[in-house]
Motif scaffolding. Structure first.
Motif, PDB file in Angstrom:
ATOM      1  N   LYS A 116       0.862  -1.103  -0.272  1.00  0.00           N
ATOM      2  CA  LYS A 116       0.038  -0.126   0.022  1.00  0.00           C
ATOM      3  C   LYS A 116       1.100   1.201   0.070  1.00  0.00           C
ATOM      4  CE  LYS A 116      -2.010   0.760   3.903  1.00  0.00           C
ATOM      5  NZ  LYS A 116      -2.843   0.770   4.978  1.00  0.00           N
ATOM      6  N   LYS A 117       1.754   1.205   0.817  1.00  0.00           N
ATOM      7  CA  LYS A 117       2.574   2.400   1.070  1.00  0.00           C
ATOM      8  C   LYS A 117       3.583   2.633  -0.359  1.00  0.00           C
ATOM      9  CE  LYS A 117       3.549   2.218   6.039  1.00  0.00           C
ATOM     10  NZ  LYS A 117       4.244   1.821   6.949  1.00  0.00           N
ATOM     11  N   ARG A 118       4.034   1.621  -1.112  1.00  0.00           N
ATOM     12  CA  ARG A 118       4.881   1.635  -2.236  1.00  0.00           C
ATOM     13  C   ARG A 118       4.177   1.999  -3.259  1.00  0.00           C
ATOM     14  NH1 ARG A 118       9.166  -3.472  -2.406  1.00  0.00           N
ATOM     15  NH2 ARG A 118      10.042  -3.099  -0.222  1.00  0.00           N
ATOM     16  N   TRP A 119       2.659   1.487  -3.519  1.00  0.00           N
ATOM     17  CA  TRP A 119       1.941   1.937  -4.322  1.00  0.00           C
ATOM     18  C   TRP A 119       1.704   3.574  -4.510  1.00  0.00           C
ATOM     19  CZ3 TRP A 119      -2.312  -2.090  -3.248  1.00  0.00           C
ATOM     20  CH2 TRP A 119      -1.971  -3.395  -3.912  1.00  0.00           C
ATOM     21  N   LEU A 120       1.533   4.118  -3.095  1.00  0.00           N
ATOM     22  CA  LEU A 120       1.288   5.270  -2.914  1.00  0.00           C
ATOM     23  C   LEU A 120       2.276   6.425  -3.220  1.00  0.00           C
ATOM     24  CD1 LEU A 120      -1.267   5.196   0.237  1.00  0.00           C
ATOM     25  CD2 LEU A 120      -1.786   5.754  -2.270  1.00  0.00           C
ATOM     26  N   GLU A 141       9.521  -4.577 -11.287  1.00  0.00           N
ATOM     27  CA  GLU A 141       8.608  -3.835 -11.696  1.00  0.00           C
ATOM     28  C   GLU A 141       7.358  -4.091 -10.652  1.00  0.00           C
ATOM     29  OE1 GLU A 141       7.390  -6.737 -14.679  1.00  0.00           O
ATOM     30  OE2 GLU A 141       9.116  -5.883 -13.788  1.00  0.00           O
ATOM     31  N   PHE A 142       6.237  -3.274 -10.614  1.00  0.00           N
ATOM     32  CA  PHE A 142       5.008  -3.791  -9.819  1.00  0.00           C
ATOM     33  C   PHE A 142       4.234  -4.855 -10.602  1.00  0.00           C
ATOM     34  CE2 PHE A 142       6.007   0.404  -7.920  1.00  0.00           C
ATOM     35  CZ  PHE A 142       5.947   0.038  -6.661  1.00  0.00           C
ATOM     36  N   VAL A 143       3.626  -5.902 -10.072  1.00  0.00           N
ATOM     37  CA  VAL A 143       3.010  -6.656 -11.034  1.00  0.00           C
ATOM     38  C   VAL A 143       1.638  -5.762 -11.352  1.00  0.00           C
ATOM     39  CG1 VAL A 143       1.346  -7.871  -9.315  1.00  0.00           C
ATOM     40  CG2 VAL A 143       1.953  -8.948 -11.271  1.00  0.00           C
ATOM     41  N   SER A 144       1.191  -4.882 -10.662  1.00  0.00           N
ATOM     42  CA  SER A 144       0.132  -4.192 -11.040  1.00  0.00           C
ATOM     43  C   SER A 144       0.082  -3.298 -12.325  1.00  0.00           C
ATOM     44  CB  SER A 144      -0.460  -3.199  -9.948  1.00  0.00           C
ATOM     45  OG  SER A 144      -0.598  -3.790  -8.705  1.00  0.00           O
ATOM     46  N   ILE A 145       1.383  -3.282 -12.577  1.00  0.00           N
ATOM     47  CA  ILE A 145       1.481  -2.368 -13.979  1.00  0.00           C
ATOM     48  C   ILE A 145       2.258  -3.252 -14.947  1.00  0.00           C
ATOM     49  CG2 ILE A 145       0.850  -0.117 -13.074  1.00  0.00           C
ATOM     50  CD1 ILE A 145       3.865   0.356 -12.561  1.00  0.00           C
ATOM     51  N   GLU A 147       1.765  -8.967  -5.563  1.00  0.00           N
ATOM     52  CA  GLU A 147       3.088  -7.856  -5.424  1.00  0.00           C
ATOM     53  C   GLU A 147       4.289  -8.805  -4.664  1.00  0.00           C
ATOM     54  OE1 GLU A 147       3.580  -5.538  -7.303  1.00  0.00           O
ATOM     55  OE2 GLU A 147       1.717  -4.381  -7.628  1.00  0.00           O
ATOM     56  N   GLU A 148       3.845  -9.218  -3.541  1.00  0.00           N
ATOM     57  CA  GLU A 148       4.825  -9.914  -2.919  1.00  0.00           C
ATOM     58  C   GLU A 148       5.265 -11.447  -3.474  1.00  0.00           C
ATOM     59  OE1 GLU A 148       7.073 -10.452   0.687  1.00  0.00           O
ATOM     60  OE2 GLU A 148       5.655  -8.670  -0.056  1.00  0.00           O
ATOM     61  N   MET A 149       4.699 -11.866  -4.292  1.00  0.00           N
ATOM     62  CA  MET A 149       4.835 -13.196  -5.136  1.00  0.00           C
ATOM     63  C   MET A 149       5.943 -12.664  -6.357  1.00  0.00           C
ATOM     64  SD  MET A 149       1.965 -16.039  -4.729  1.00  0.00           S
ATOM     65  CE  MET A 149       0.560 -14.977  -5.332  1.00  0.00           C
ATOM     66  N   TRP A 150       5.399 -11.493  -6.910  1.00  0.00           N
ATOM     67  CA  TRP A 150       6.191 -11.132  -7.882  1.00  0.00           C
ATOM     68  C   TRP A 150       7.566 -10.563  -7.782  1.00  0.00           C
ATOM     69  CZ3 TRP A 150       5.060 -11.836 -12.712  1.00  0.00           C
ATOM     70  CH2 TRP A 150       5.432 -11.214 -13.908  1.00  0.00           C
ATOM     71  N   GLY A 210       2.971   6.645  -6.615  1.00  0.00           N
ATOM     72  CA  GLY A 210       2.072   7.197  -7.410  1.00  0.00           C
ATOM     73  C   GLY A 210       1.868   6.310  -8.636  1.00  0.00           C
ATOM     74  N   ILE A 211       1.600   4.960  -8.642  1.00  0.00           N
ATOM     75  CA  ILE A 211       1.330   4.148  -9.773  1.00  0.00           C
ATOM     76  C   ILE A 211       0.020   4.043 -10.245  1.00  0.00           C
ATOM     77  CG2 ILE A 211       3.324   2.835  -9.310  1.00  0.00           C
ATOM     78  CD1 ILE A 211       1.284   0.486  -8.526  1.00  0.00           C
ATOM     79  N   PHE A 212      -1.002   4.786  -9.479  1.00  0.00           N
ATOM     80  CA  PHE A 212      -2.437   4.626 -10.031  1.00  0.00           C
ATOM     81  C   PHE A 212      -2.765   6.196 -10.200  1.00  0.00           C
ATOM     82  CE2 PHE A 212      -2.437   1.027  -6.611  1.00  0.00           C
ATOM     83  CZ  PHE A 212      -2.040   0.067  -7.748  1.00  0.00           C
TER      84      PHE A 212
END
Length: 886
Positions: free
Chosen positions: A14-18, A783-787, A773-776, A21-23
């Motif tokens: 959560k902290k890393r995403w924020l 990179e983030f798996v989310s992107i 994200e942890e498994m990735w 600013g990946i979203f």
């Protein structure tokens, strides 16, 4: 024991995403995808219902982002209307029930004292809800947040309503509204504790003559006056004799205020006991017949006038009440009524329906097993079914005189008009169901003069709304028909009230824009909200011409710019709006179809009538969240907030359990058992990955099978997510897990396993973003798996291998059945029908030994069997080998 620390994983990502600013989404040359979710009301924490709808939208947003779309998912906070003021008011009055609700939600005693300030309530819950949404893993651009009581948003709504008024879509008129006598204001859907969706409905009052007075019987079916056989009165209650519009009416006390609020002139004159009317006669003003007044306990004193006309041929309640009275010998002693006078009352059939031969009410009472007035549930079913059938299929018969052959479905207005013109009828408005205002006051219908209305009845406006619906996509498609029906029946709607929080009408500031009416195009405000927040633009700089330029491109930016908004900033705001709008997908629950979602379509086509690109493009509609098969309710104990659920089960387990519960408009049902199963499954996936990723480089026939299976799964899950079929998509995830587990049973880790695990994590990512994200990261990805890029079905599928491996699976099932019957054996002999099966089963021999504990496994071609003591070879078919155990 393998343990996953979900809390630390959630906090970390959560902290890393924020921080990264990946979203946060800005205009680019990439194709955009703008998704929205109805902003929650800030009078409590988010619960499972919010979580289900929001997660569906988030899954779609994350999926499209991984497909390469520039995705914007914004979030706001709804604070207008009565609910928040209602909480503050109840606390100021010392309402202990309200205090206990807050205590149960974790609010301290000291904090509750601050809740007497409505603005404090807004800020408190806004912060809590934002944390809930972040903890749930919603991929939101938080720069664009706002509340609907922000002065800058108020200016946006003022601009919206100035424009609607200019176009003639807002009018001032006399109209019935749901009215709170305490707030002295109309009560919109979002201003209600009870009764969302209920609305005013007009009853026709038939004026039955009683001496020099009138017994006013209210009905929704004026045509049935021709079949009236008696009047029902509640004998144990007190009625009022009142002068109503120059006539003396006998009505209940609750009808007095209703009639006054509906523009009738009412003056109370006397009181009269209900039992004093029983046994006397009134005159039917339509047929001229004298009819007896009889006692009935089912008369609702709070509904209409408390005087009910009895139509036993067509009303199951009336028919069974008469049957009960005919069995009551005490009626003579109690009221002095001759039993013979009741026994001679015969139903008068006035509606013919092809499928009903006899007396309709009698037939339906028998059909639904009604034995007496105590069978209320069955009576309600019988009544609803009979009324529905007669409305759609019924035709008035010769007993209705000049109205014979009229359809029931279309005759009400004509009869009501005729009876009123003859002076034998009037009207009273009631609600379709009980409505309680957020201030805890029960409401009724009031006819307002000089009330402001949105002209949803306007033919041309409806035409535009229908055009929008025609070109929209709906997920599921079945929702389209409901929207079309709402547009057809929707009438003018009050758009302002006199109390609550919100935006004042710019041309008539004693009125405040109603809470549903200011939440229909706010999605456009998201496109510029981050500029307003970042530059701290003050509301007075947001003049109508600013919004005209941003949203319409009208005007010269050099001349429109002011001290608070430079020309460059104005150009950026215009560019941002043009890039993002309209909405590509909006997700919501089905309860909002009759109001918010349809209203939003109306407002979009009104404001951007010449620019269809700004109209909503797609809606995804879901069911209403349940827990353990029941509607969520704090009082019943089946209620859980998002934060409670996350703390207990993890965000990922909650998200995927909800997405696995249902799809379409069926109501999702949450259970703890299902959530714990999913949490255990996520643990197992992580364990498999840690133990097997990067453990093998070889390639066997099983690697071809696993790669081919993943290709099939990628194609299916992609199609499901494109169509918002979240449960179907999760079913594919189950199959992926099963295939990887099967692969690991069949062989040692090989080259395809890394590929399959990477595909698995990517496909799980929209559903369970934290652990993915942890498994990735565990895989060594930077990179983030989310992107990361969504998997493509672009590798060769080996259909022959898929078929042969399916044969092996089927063989294992068959062997289990045979061993159950014959017991465990040492040796297995297989007889196969084709050469390719012979090679494939030979490859599987070591697996079969290990799986079933055989000492020896021998595979024969059925035509060349060297050992076949029971003649199994001749039974071999392609895909179905002969089996012999010894």
């Amino acid at each position: 024991m393998f343990i996953v620390d979900y809390k630390s994983i959630e906090d970390k990502w959560k902290k890393r995403w924020l921080n990264k600013g990946i979203f946060e989404a800005n205009p680019t040359k990439r194709k955009k995808c703008f998704v929205t979710f109805p902003f929650p009301y800030v009078n409590g924490p988010l619960h499972l219902g919010h979580s289900f709808t929001a997660t569906r939208v988030d899954v779609y947003a994350r999926f499209k982002r991984m497909q390469g779309f520039n995705v914007l998912f914004p979030f706001g906070f709804h604070a207008t209307g009565e609910p928040i003021l209602g909480v503050a008011e109840r606390l100021k009055k010392g309402d202990d029930a309200q205090k206990q609700i807050l205590l149960r939600e974790g609010i301290s005693e000291d904090e509750i004292e601050k809740f007497k300030d409505p603005k404090y309530i807004v800020r408190f819950w806004q912060k809590r809800i934002e944390n809930d949404a972040k903890n749930l893993g919603l991929s939101v651009d938080w720069r664009r947040k706002f509340t609907t009581i922000d002065p800058t948003f108020n200016r946006f709504i003022e601009w919206q309503y100035n424009y609607l008024k200019k176009k003639g879509y807002i009018t001032q008129a006399t109209h019935p509204v749901v009215w709170c006598p305490h707030c002295q204001s109309p009560t919109g859907d979002h201003d209600r504790l009870v009764g969302e969706g209920e609305s005013p409905i007009e009853y026709v009052i038939i004026k039955f003559r009683f001496d020099d007075k009138i017994l006013p019987a209210a009905t929704l079916r004026p045509e049935t006056v021709f079949g009236v056989t008696n009047i029902w009165i509640r004998p144990d209650s007190e009625y009022i004799v009142a002068e109503v519009d120059g006539e003396e009416w006998i009505i209940t006390p609750t009808a007095i205020e209703k009639l006054k609020d509906q523009l009738h002139h009412v003056k109370v004159k006397d009181k009269i006991k209900g039992r004093s009317l029983v046994g006397k006669y009134a005159k039917n003003p339509v047929t001229g017949k004298e009819i007896i007044i009889l006692p009935a306990s089912f008369v609702d004193l709070n509904n209409a006038t408390g005087v009910v006309m009895s139509v036993p041929a067509h009303a199951p309640y009336d028919w069974i009440a008469l049957q009960d009275l005919k069995k009551t010998k005490a009626i003579e002693k109690e009221y002095g009524i001759k039993l013979s006078d009741i026994e001679k009352i015969e139903p008068i059939k006035i509606i013919n329906t092809s499928s009903i031969m006899g007396i309709p009410a009698e037939e339906f009472c028998k059909q639904f097993g009604v034995q007496s007035q105590l069978d209320k549930e069955q009576l309600d079913k019988a009544t609803n079914e009979l009324y529905r059938k007669e409305f759609h299929q019924g035709v008035l018969n010769e007993n209705t005189k000049n109205y014979a052959n009229l359809k029931v479905s279309s005759c009400k207005k004509q009869l009501a008009h005729d009876f009123k013109n003859q002076g034998i009828a009037s009207s009273i408005w009631e609600l379709t169901g009980k409505v309680v205002c957020r201030c805890s006051t029960e409401t009724h219908v009031k006819i307002l003069e000089n009330q402001w209305f949105l002209k949803f009845s306007d033919f041309e406006w409806k035409k535009l709304a229908k055009k929008c619906i025609d070109q929209m996509k709906f997920y599921p498609e079945e929702a389209r028909k409901q929207f079309e029906e709402v547009v057809e029946w929707l009438e003018d709607k009050a758009c302002a009230r006199k109390s609550g929080l919100g935006t004042r009408l710019p041309w008539d500031p004693e009125w405040i824009v109603e809470t549903l009416s200011d939440s229909v195009i706010y999605m456009a405000f998201y496109t510029i909200a981050h500029y307003i927040n970042e530059h701290k633009i003050e509301s007075h700089y947001l003049k109508d011409e600013i919004f005209d330029y941003v949203f319409f491109g009208v005007g010269n930016p050099e001349k429109i710019a002011n001290k608070g908004i430079t020309k460059d900033l104005l150009l950026k705001m215009r560019e941002e709006f043009e890039y993002w709008y309209g909405q590509d997908m909006r997700g919501s629950a089905k309860e909002l179809i009759p109001n918010h979602l349809t209203f939003s379509i109306f407002h979009h086509v009104a404001i951007w009538s010449d620019d269809v690109e700004k109209w909503p493009k797609a809606y995804t509609i879901n069911g209403m969240q349940q827990m353990y098969g029941q509607k969520m309710s704090k009082s019943k104990g089946n209620y859980i907030t998002i934060q409670e659920a996350i703390d207990k089960y993890s965000a990922d387990a909650m998200r995927i359990t909800l997405m696995d519960s249902t799809e379409g408009m069926d109501d999702p049902d949450w259970t703890e058992k299902a959530t714990l199963v999913w949490k255990n499954k996520l643990d197992n996936i992580y364990k498999i990955l840690k133990e097997n990723y990067n453990k093998g480089k070889a390639e066997t026939i099983l690697d071809k099978w696993l790669t081919s299976r993943m290709q099939e799964h990628i194609k299916t899950i992609t199609e499901n997510l494109e169509n918002l079929k979240t449960k179907s998509a999760v079913t594919v995830l189950h199959l992926m897990i099963n295939d990887i587990q099967w692969y690991l049973r069949r062989t040692k880790p090989g080259k395809a396993l890394n590929y399959a695990l990477e595909v698995l994590v990517k496909c799980f990512s929209p559903f369970t973003p934290f652990i993915c994200e942890e498994m990735w990261q565990t895989m060594g990805k930077k990179e983030f798996v989310s992107i990361s890029e969504w998997p493509k079905s672009d590798r060769e599928i080996d259909k022959e291998v898929l078929q042969l491996e399916e044969f092996v699976k089927n063989l294992c099932e068959d062997l289990n059945e045979v061993i159950k019957l014959a017991g465990k054996k040492d040796n297995l002999y297989l007889y196969v029908a084709s050469p390719k099966e012979f090679d494939y089963y030979n490859e599987a021999k070591d697996f079969l030994k290990k799986e079933f504990g055989f000492k020896k496994v021998v595979v024969f071609k059925s035509s060349e069997a060297e050992y076949d003591p029971e003649g199994k070879a001749k039974r071999a078919k392609f895909g179905k080998p002969g089996i012999y155990l010894e």
